[in-house]
Design an enzyme around this catalytic site. Sequence first.
Site, PDB file in Angstrom:
ATOM      1  N   GLU A  60      -8.733  -8.522 -12.903  1.00 40.83           N
ATOM      2  CA  GLU A  60      -8.057  -9.677 -12.306  1.00 40.83           C
ATOM      3  C   GLU A  60      -9.027 -10.775 -11.880  1.00 40.83           C
ATOM      4  OE1 GLU A  60      -5.215  -6.334 -12.203  1.00 40.83           O
ATOM      5  OE2 GLU A  60      -7.339  -6.553 -11.645  1.00 40.83           O
ATOM      6  N   HIS A 129       0.354  -0.127  -3.019  1.00 38.53           N
ATOM      7  CA  HIS A 129       1.153  -0.879  -3.990  1.00 38.53           C
ATOM      8  C   HIS A 129       2.464  -1.377  -3.377  1.00 38.53           C
ATOM      9  CE1 HIS A 129      -0.826   1.002  -7.843  1.00 38.53           C
ATOM     10  NE2 HIS A 129      -1.689   0.440  -7.017  1.00 38.53           N
TER      11      HIS A 129
END
Length: 327
Positions: A60, A129
């Site tokens: 990322e 998450h």
Amino acid sequence: MKEYTFREVIAQAMSEEMRKDESIYLIGEEVAEYNGAYKASKGMLDEFGAKRIIDAPIAELGFAGISVGAAMNGNRPIVEFMTFNFSMVAIDQIINNAAKMFQMTGGQWNIPIVFRGPTASAGQLGATHSQAFESWYANCPGLKVVVPSNPYDAKGLLKTAIQDNDPVIFMESEQMYGDKMEIPEEEYYIPIGKADIKKEGKDVTLVSFGKIMKLAMQAAAELEAEGISVEVIDLRTVRPLDYDTVLTSVKKTNRLVILEEAWPFGSVASEITYMVQQKAFDYLDAPIKRITTPDAPAPYSAALFAEWFPKLETVKAEIKKAMYIKA
């Protein structure tokens, strides 16, 4: 009008804007060959090719940084994070580069870029998450933060975000991608920074945004049957935040409850509470109520998660407390 899912309108919004402007591209993990981790870019590789629908490695920081540089050189990237939890790896590029570049260069460089993907919890995905980062990014000057609650709003807001000349954080939810709604066939845009009154009421104002808006609307509907009229405001955008719509509603109902899927400290609810007491204190007939998740990481256990996530009965009870009605 035709019915589409949330994931379908995300693909429609990106595709419609990409057909108009060849400088727009989509990059992220699995966005091309796999049609998106949540199928939110289905069919786009076939139409636009591998130069504009780009499968990135699991890095990322790398593909976010490349896209910030591309935005400085005339492109308009759309960066998809499989989840905004993974954007933590790229937060240096978002906060220290995308958000700051216009100011640090004296207005020489705009950064027309959209960072999009799911936020907050989505079932049993564990603590790392299941985090809501709206208030994190909204805290940073230079970023706009959009959190739609339904397919219609998502399409209009994403199209506007793609055309914006500044960086936009566009937050979705894994648990909304299958939601269906009738969408106009004609093109439309929704302005960033304008809240929407989803239900008018006179007794109490309930403010929320994102997927938890479903809980807000359910609570309002059930309380209506009990004779309590709840005005429900969907912020849609948390930076810039539409204070005027909230203040106007509070001045009418004289009560405010804020529902947010986030930790309580430094939340969007905290900001709204401060602004309302600052600008509409004399209109309040009761203390402002705030409903958030507990100040703890999201548990993996389904039973514990059910206790951690805000409940319908809690929302109804807090609204009644704001009206001095015994639940």
